[in-house]
Scaffold this motif. Structure first.
Motif, PDB file in Angstrom:
ATOM      1  N   GLY A 163       4.611  18.164  31.642  1.00  0.00           N
ATOM      2  CA  GLY A 163       5.276  16.881  31.405  1.00  0.00           C
ATOM      3  C   GLY A 163       5.139  16.392  29.976  1.00  0.00           C
ATOM      4  O   GLY A 163       5.207  15.178  29.714  1.00  0.00           O
ATOM      5  N   SER A 164       5.004  17.312  29.029  1.00  0.00           N
ATOM      6  CA  SER A 164       4.775  16.927  27.633  1.00  0.00           C
ATOM      7  C   SER A 164       5.921  16.127  27.032  1.00  0.00           C
ATOM      8  O   SER A 164       5.715  15.362  26.088  1.00  0.00           O
ATOM      9  CB  SER A 164       4.537  18.179  26.777  1.00  0.00           C
ATOM     10  N   ASN A 165       7.129  16.308  27.548  1.00  0.00           N
ATOM     11  CA  ASN A 165       8.282  15.572  27.016  1.00  0.00           C
ATOM     12  C   ASN A 165       8.390  14.141  27.541  1.00  0.00           C
ATOM     13  O   ASN A 165       9.040  13.297  26.914  1.00  0.00           O
ATOM     14  CB  ASN A 165       9.591  16.282  27.406  1.00  0.00           C
ATOM     15  N   PHE A 166       7.803  13.879  28.679  1.00  0.00           N
ATOM     16  CA  PHE A 166       8.145  12.659  29.420  1.00  0.00           C
ATOM     17  C   PHE A 166       7.911  11.377  28.616  1.00  0.00           C
ATOM     18  O   PHE A 166       8.692  10.421  28.716  1.00  0.00           O
ATOM     19  CB  PHE A 166       7.360  12.585  30.732  1.00  0.00           C
ATOM     20  N   ALA A 167       6.861  11.341  27.837  1.00  0.00           N
ATOM     21  CA  ALA A 167       6.527  10.120  27.088  1.00  0.00           C
ATOM     22  C   ALA A 167       7.535   9.804  25.993  1.00  0.00           C
ATOM     23  O   ALA A 167       7.575   8.675  25.498  1.00  0.00           O
ATOM     24  CB  ALA A 167       5.137  10.251  26.469  1.00  0.00           C
ATOM     25  N   PHE A 168       8.388  10.776  25.642  1.00  0.00           N
ATOM     26  CA  PHE A 168       9.281  10.613  24.498  1.00  0.00           C
ATOM     27  C   PHE A 168      10.729  10.325  24.873  1.00  0.00           C
ATOM     28  O   PHE A 168      11.581  10.208  23.990  1.00  0.00           O
ATOM     29  CB  PHE A 168       9.228  11.867  23.617  1.00  0.00           C
ATOM     30  N   TYR A 169      11.020  10.172  26.161  1.00  0.00           N
ATOM     31  CA  TYR A 169      12.390   9.845  26.543  1.00  0.00           C
ATOM     32  C   TYR A 169      12.710   8.405  26.159  1.00  0.00           C
ATOM     33  O   TYR A 169      11.919   7.493  26.450  1.00  0.00           O
ATOM     34  CB  TYR A 169      12.598  10.026  28.053  1.00  0.00           C
ATOM     35  N   PRO A 170      13.853   8.171  25.526  1.00  0.00           N
ATOM     36  CA  PRO A 170      14.222   6.791  25.165  1.00  0.00           C
ATOM     37  C   PRO A 170      14.626   5.993  26.400  1.00  0.00           C
ATOM     38  O   PRO A 170      15.008   6.564  27.432  1.00  0.00           O
ATOM     39  CB  PRO A 170      15.417   6.994  24.224  1.00  0.00           C
ATOM     40  N   ASP A 171      14.543   4.678  26.297  1.00  0.00           N
ATOM     41  CA  ASP A 171      14.840   3.851  27.470  1.00  0.00           C
ATOM     42  C   ASP A 171      16.319   3.812  27.822  1.00  0.00           C
ATOM     43  O   ASP A 171      16.704   3.225  28.843  1.00  0.00           O
ATOM     44  CB  ASP A 171      14.289   2.430  27.295  1.00  0.00           C
ATOM     45  N   SER A 172      17.167   4.455  27.018  1.00  0.00           N
ATOM     46  CA  SER A 172      18.586   4.591  27.372  1.00  0.00           C
ATOM     47  C   SER A 172      18.798   5.658  28.436  1.00  0.00           C
ATOM     48  O   SER A 172      19.900   5.782  28.985  1.00  0.00           O
ATOM     49  CB  SER A 172      19.406   4.936  26.123  1.00  0.00           C
ATOM     50  N   ARG A 205       3.725  15.742  37.545  1.00  0.00           N
ATOM     51  CA  ARG A 205       3.883  14.526  38.359  1.00  0.00           C
ATOM     52  C   ARG A 205       2.968  13.416  37.849  1.00  0.00           C
ATOM     53  O   ARG A 205       3.345  12.241  37.855  1.00  0.00           O
ATOM     54  CB  ARG A 205       3.612  14.831  39.828  1.00  0.00           C
ATOM     55  N   GLN A 206       1.769  13.769  37.417  1.00  0.00           N
ATOM     56  CA  GLN A 206       0.879  12.753  36.839  1.00  0.00           C
ATOM     57  C   GLN A 206       1.499  12.159  35.580  1.00  0.00           C
ATOM     58  O   GLN A 206       1.457  10.939  35.364  1.00  0.00           O
ATOM     59  CB  GLN A 206      -0.478  13.374  36.516  1.00  0.00           C
ATOM     60  N   ALA A 207       2.074  13.025  34.733  1.00  0.00           N
ATOM     61  CA  ALA A 207       2.724  12.531  33.516  1.00  0.00           C
ATOM     62  C   ALA A 207       3.939  11.686  33.857  1.00  0.00           C
ATOM     63  O   ALA A 207       4.241  10.700  33.171  1.00  0.00           O
ATOM     64  CB  ALA A 207       3.128  13.713  32.630  1.00  0.00           C
ATOM     65  N   ALA A 208       4.651  12.057  34.918  1.00  0.00           N
ATOM     66  CA  ALA A 208       5.842  11.309  35.330  1.00  0.00           C
ATOM     67  C   ALA A 208       5.481   9.880  35.735  1.00  0.00           C
ATOM     68  O   ALA A 208       6.241   8.940  35.480  1.00  0.00           O
ATOM     69  CB  ALA A 208       6.542  12.029  36.484  1.00  0.00           C
ATOM     70  N   PRO A 244       7.967   6.330  30.518  1.00  0.00           N
ATOM     71  CA  PRO A 244       8.695   5.070  30.321  1.00  0.00           C
ATOM     72  C   PRO A 244      10.030   5.004  31.055  1.00  0.00           C
ATOM     73  O   PRO A 244      10.667   3.957  31.073  1.00  0.00           O
ATOM     74  CB  PRO A 244       8.905   5.035  28.798  1.00  0.00           C
ATOM     75  N   VAL A 245      10.456   6.137  31.639  1.00  0.00           N
ATOM     76  CA  VAL A 245      11.704   6.181  32.404  1.00  0.00           C
ATOM     77  C   VAL A 245      11.407   6.845  33.744  1.00  0.00           C
ATOM     78  O   VAL A 245      10.402   7.546  33.889  1.00  0.00           O
ATOM     79  CB  VAL A 245      12.804   6.960  31.638  1.00  0.00           C
ATOM     80  N   PRO A 246      12.273   6.650  34.755  1.00  0.00           N
ATOM     81  CA  PRO A 246      12.024   7.292  36.060  1.00  0.00           C
ATOM     82  C   PRO A 246      12.152   8.819  35.961  1.00  0.00           C
ATOM     83  O   PRO A 246      13.152   9.334  35.465  1.00  0.00           O
ATOM     84  CB  PRO A 246      13.134   6.709  36.945  1.00  0.00           C
ATOM     85  N   VAL A 247      11.125   9.528  36.431  1.00  0.00           N
ATOM     86  CA  VAL A 247      11.111  10.986  36.404  1.00  0.00           C
ATOM     87  C   VAL A 247      10.779  11.508  37.797  1.00  0.00           C
ATOM     88  O   VAL A 247       9.783  11.098  38.398  1.00  0.00           O
ATOM     89  CB  VAL A 247      10.081  11.534  35.393  1.00  0.00           C
ATOM     90  N   THR A 248      11.590  12.430  38.292  1.00  0.00           N
ATOM     91  CA  THR A 248      11.327  13.119  39.549  1.00  0.00           C
ATOM     92  C   THR A 248      11.067  14.586  39.244  1.00  0.00           C
ATOM     93  O   THR A 248      11.896  15.243  38.608  1.00  0.00           O
ATOM     94  CB  THR A 248      12.526  13.013  40.505  1.00  0.00           C
ATOM     95  N   VAL A 249       9.928  15.105  39.658  1.00  0.00           N
ATOM     96  CA  VAL A 249       9.564  16.496  39.420  1.00  0.00           C
ATOM     97  C   VAL A 249       9.865  17.316  40.668  1.00  0.00           C
ATOM     98  O   VAL A 249       9.439  16.965  41.771  1.00  0.00           O
ATOM     99  CB  VAL A 249       8.078  16.631  39.045  1.00  0.00           C
TER     100      VAL A 249
END
Length: 211
Positions: A49-58, A76-79, A83-88
């Motif tokens: 989930g290394s990318n998850f923190a960098f998704y813009p709020d758009s 899933r822990q990173a999700a 900052p945005v909804p993530v489903t793994v």
């Protein structure tokens, strides 16, 4: 078709340690790959989930595929902190459930590890909306002595220890061949040029699904 997963203990441990100690430059590359994304996004090969923190709020939703059973729980822990909804979803892209269409697909250090990158890229085109975007951050084939090192590594031990990673792939050629039009592309170094490892150079780019 049943969703396919993998259980590679050595690679999972290796990648967990590596992703926990990413450099600031590596994080900047991830951030650049995701900047200005909008709408619904499919991420292929989420890892920890290394990318998850960098998704813009758009971005309104991320559906993230991770087939490695020991990495998916970490994703899933990173999700949960994203900052945005993530489903793994524990699945390869080849066997993923139908969840499209998407505004964008994100591939980060994953096209090197799929068995048939050309086929996977064509499949990704089918889940994108018309005009949808592919964002890629991928190992690419080098020239000269490093290119020779890549070919030797890919034919011997490198894929066995790195989750089937093949570093000497003409990834951007495959992207174009799958019907995408590359809008922007650049090269970046993950390691100093003198480091004798095959995975040194990456391509970062944006490509549109051809209408």
């Amino acid at each position: 078709m049943a969703q396919q997963t993998f259980d590679n203990p050595f690679f999972a441990r290796f990648w967990t340690v590596l992703s926990a100690h990413e450099s600031a430059a590596m994080r900047d590359l991830r951030r650049a790959n995701l900047s200005e994304l909008r709408g619904r996004v499919l991420e292929v090969g989420a890892g920890t989930g290394s990318n998850f923190a960098f998704y813009p709020d758009s971005v309104t939703e991320v559906v993230a595929l991770e087939p490695e059973t020991r990495l998916a729980p970490l994703a899933r822990q990173a999700a949960a902190a994203a900052p945005v909804p993530v489903t793994v979803i524990e699945s390869t892209v080849e066997t993923m459930p139908t969840t499209g269409p998407f505004d964008a697909v994100v591939c980060s250090l994953v096209l090197c590890s799929v068995a048939e990158p050309d086929s996977v890229l064509r499949q990704l085109g089918t889940v994108l909306k018309p005009g949808g975007e592919l964002r890629y951050f991928e190992h690419i084939a080098s020239t000269g002595w490093r290119g020779g090192l890549q070919q030797l590594a890919d034919a011997t031990i490198w894929p066995r220890f790195t989750g089937n990673c093949h570093t000497h792939r003409e990834t951007e050629r495959s992207i174009a061949g799958a019907g995408f039009v590359i809008d922007t592309a650049r090269r970046a170094a993950m390691l100093p040029a003198w480091v004798p490892l095959p995975a040194q150079e990456v391509a970062l780019g944006r490509a549109k699904k051809a209408s």
